[in-house]
Design an enzyme around this catalytic site. Structure first.
Site, PDB file in Angstrom:
ATOM      1  CE  LYS A  37      -3.897  -2.408   2.177  1.00 55.53           C
ATOM      2  NZ  LYS A  37      -3.282  -3.746   2.309  1.00 55.53           N
ATOM      3  NE  ARG A  38       6.430   0.568   1.257  1.00 53.03           N
ATOM      4  CZ  ARG A  38       6.179  -0.383   2.170  1.00 53.03           C
ATOM      5  NH1 ARG A  38       4.952  -0.629   2.568  1.00 53.03           N
ATOM      6  NH2 ARG A  38       7.175  -1.084   2.697  1.00 53.03           N
TER       7      ARG A  38
END
Lengths: 325, 325
Positions: A119-120
């Site tokens: 979930k960068r």
């Protein structure tokens, strides 16, 4: 003189090819909860007798490598993708990253695609560093690059593009997440009356416009939970070129029928993730009766096959229902 | 018998105490761009002659440790917080994490607070793993816990709470980011006519309601860029209990006057971040004339003092203007 240009296959086409070949839309989440790892592996690597935190971390990392490698071997036939959740590796620091590197190498060897759940999100040089760490061929991170990464869309297109620069790699942007409270933000109503998640979904569809592969789906997918059924159906209708990563199956409560709502009428367009319910299948029924702790990987293999079959069955039922209409 | 209870100070109170003591609202971003690291350090650690990617990564990690330690020594007097951007460390894999661990230890020794810029976001056990990695005292990550972490609010309150469980630690949630295209999402108009970032800001204010310290600010801060001045002013008005991390100063184009708009009328409420313009000050005027590459840390120290002074000057001007009204 002709210069040979090797055009690597689009990520999304490689994914769809594997799904068709294996007749499976199963993604196995590799989320090694430390307190649920098998006792015999913890004993083998002498986790309990570790004197320092650092020592303990590196022994736990050994447990995770061994655990994941066994799981990977047993699910490789029925799963298409494995999805390590980065948080579980990061909590062990450098040793945890070593375990991640090893896990990715093992998955690659077994012919599985690798989707990193990080979930960068960031912009400019920072986003490029993340892409470099996880998706680039000449990475210095030690990671033999993954195939795709989950990303968070809050920063807009600028935070998305660095992850899509290489068309042989892909990304899945959060749209409608599976957690019970996700609606607090994702269901906020916009001026035009539509919910926020739909707006984000449409942006994701448009951001991926130039990255569509042979089947019409793009390298930029969306994360849409199976736990919000009406939204999943709506998004499937509204985003015809966006492939879905569908979490929420298994431990989070959704079944195959719900997950099937995220697929198109050809039975494509979705990849269904389950983590705990597969990798710790030996701790729950019906597998607990049949498998001992030592056979955790066999249990995972059976759970993955069962998951594949139940999804295929639900897709078949949906197809027949569609034909009757 | 009395049982002594040590109540650790709230994160936000420790931050404000340091800001008052040092008379500074400066946060120095430790974003070690690999291609901008000083040549003499690359030579010292023989980066160029590294035969493999792994070797190169560990030598670059040594460069970063040395570079950051020198920077930290020279900015410790005039900065309050250092903010390592995790992406720059992750791109070097396990060796990069070792450099991060070393940098955090050095910052702690120099009395600086540590804010990790990871923009992490997840739910349940995954979010707790991130909190464990970066903020917990008994972490297995090797990181001597940081003071705060940047987080992304897209998952709702469930994705925020795990990072706020320990009141001695804090988090800054993205609200209005500094990138030019952030408005694509953050300025979307809601049903009630207000922009999305304002709704998120108000949620952040409410999520922090029970975590307010002595000065009235909460342990949950907000990231609000100085590059969108009108929004910064508006958010300062609307979120009286939310401390702001203000990026966009320096290389991204905003100056002290813009940043000052994020402060309250007591001159509090903001922490201004600059990265490249401080740590690579030796590469730009006016510092380039005065400092050689070898003196990069001296240049950074002077740039940090100049930044502190210009912000204090802008706050003083704003205060006087306020008094005249």
């Amino acid at each position: 003189m002709m210069i040979g240009v090797i055009r690597l296959k689009f990520f999304i086409d490689r994914l769809i090819e594997q799904i068709k070949e294996k007749q499976s839309a199963v993604c196995v989440g590799l989320d090694p909860h430390l307190d649920r790892l098998p006792g015999h592996l913890k004993a083998k690597y002498q986790v309990e007798s570790a004197a320092t935190g650092q020592k303990k971390a590196s022994r736990l990392a050994e447990v995770i490598k061994d655990f994941n490698r066994q799981i990977i071997t047993m699910v490789a036939e029925s799963a298409v993708v494995v999805k390590p959740q980065l948080a579980f590796y990061e909590q062990l620091g450098p040793a945890g990253l070593e375990a991640l590197i090893d896990t990715i190498a093992a998955a690659r060897q077994s012919g599985l695609l690798i989707l990193l759940d990080g979930k960068r999100n960031d912009i400019g040089s920072s986003a490029r560093c993340y892409a470099s760490a996880y998706l680039n061929p000449d990475s210095l991170s030690g990671i033999r690059r993954a195939d795709a990464l989950t990303i968070n869309p809050y920063l807009g297109r600028e935070g998305i593009e660095p992850f899509l620069a290489d068309s042989s790699r892909g990304a899945f942007a959060l749209v409608r997440t599976s957690n019970p409270g996700a609606g607090e933000i994702q269901n906020i109503r916009l001026k035009n009356g539509s919910p926020f998640y739909l707006k984000i979904g449409k942006l994701v569809e448009s951001w991926g416009e130039n990255l569509r592969g042979e089947a019409g789906y793009s390298n930029l997918g969306a994360v849409v939970g199976a736990t919000h059924l009406a939204e999943l159906k709506e998004l499937r209708q509204e985003l015809p070129h966006t492939f879905f990563l569908i979490p929420g199956f298994g431990a989070q409560g959704a079944g195959a029928e719900e997950a099937a709502a995220g697929f198109d009428d050809k039975g494509l367009g979705g990849l269904v993730n389950a983590a705990r319910s597969i990798i710790f299948a030996y701790q729950r029924e019906p597998y607990r009766t049949e498998y001992s702790e030592q056979d955790f990987a066999l249990a995972a293999g059976e759970a993955a096959r069962d998951m594949r079959d139940s999804i295929n069955q639900a897709l078949e039922t949906a197809r027949q229902r569609g034909r009757r209409l």
